[in-house]
Design an enzyme around this catalytic site. Structure first.
Site: not given
Ligand code: ACM
Length: 273
Positions: A144, A111, A40
């Protein structure tokens, strides 16, 4: 049918996009794979002090240098490359993952589940969790903190994913273990590409990224694991037939025997009380 998957564990320097792309490029120089997964936000770093700071580092999709880098490597290897992007769309910012195939940008997944202070910077995505097929390998993408919502991995499995590509910047200690369960319960491979290093950018808290990137198989067994504190290139061979056979040892099918008619609560917004 088998495919080679590669997972990059990197150490980005905050804000140094060009240097971070070069460092990732050096790790990728000799890599040949059907799928490569990078962390990420690997080009920018993570801990933006302000939204304005992030805006200055952000790139439009698909025009920016980071997407160009991912496309170039997908062209060189002929495989699929998935990696994080700080995406700017008008005055909105997204924590995204780009999928590049054969030199072309295919999509940017935004995300869904933002972590910690991320909502101060990013707008959450509101699109579908994507599954992209290339060379007979179906790759699902999540980012993530999506890991803590088992629905994300489940939706990717229901979408036909053989492998979950999971660019990450992990600071909690449980994800690597949880991904073994996500893989087992869905009968898929999973590639969690994490970063290492620390960022302390007041007023943000000091963050230590946990490394230990991991590739797991459909039984949750670890095929490759990175160190806690160094960059790494992990690789593994995945077998599509194993990911498409959803039977567990008892003969039960962990996808076909689901009882969605009894899971209606999943469709209602949750409360924590
Ligand atoms: C995250 O979602 N970067 C912990």
């Amino acid at each position: 049918m088998t495919h080679r998957v590669v997972c990059l564990q990197t150490r980005p320097s905050f804000g140094e996009i060009q240097a971070n792309l070069e460092a990732a490029g050096e790790l990728l120089a000799d890599v040949e794979a059907d799928l490569v997964v990078l962390p990420e936000l690997f080009a920018t770093g993570y801990s933006f002090r302000t939204r304005d700071e992030a805006m200055d580092l952000a790139e439009p999709w698909p025009a920016g240098a980071t997407t160009g880098f991912l496309c170039a490597h997908s062209e060189r290897t002929g495989g699929m490359v998935v990696g994080g992007l700080l995406e700017r769309d008008g005055d909105r910012l997204f924590n995204s993952a780009v999928v590049a195939v054969d030199g072309r940008p295919v999509l940017a997944y935004r995300k869904l589940h933002l972590f910690g202070f991320e909502p101060e910077t990013f707008t959450p995505g509101d699109g579908e969790l994507p599954v992209v097929e290339h060379r007979g390998l179906r790759v699902g993408v999540m980012i993530c903190f999506d890991w803590i919502f088992p629905e994300a991995a489940r939706v990717l499995a229901l979408g036909g994913a053989d492998v979950i590509a999971h660019p990450s910047n992990l600071v909690l200690q449980w994800c690597q273990r949880a991904m073994r369960v996500r893989a087992l319960e869905n009968g898929v491979y999973a590639v969690t590409a994490n970063r290492i290093g620390t960022e302390h950018r007041a007023p943000r808290p000091e963050l230590a990224f946990t490394g230990h990137s991991v590739i797991v198989d459909p039984l949750g067994e670890v095929l490759a694991e990175g160190p806690a504190d160094d960059v790494a290139v992990l690789d593994a061979v995945v077998d599509v037939a194993r990911a498409r056979d959803k039977q567990v040892a008892s003969g039960n099918d962990r996808i076909a025997e689901r009882r969605p008619e009894c899971y209606r609560a999943l469709l209602r917004p949750g409360t924590s009380s």
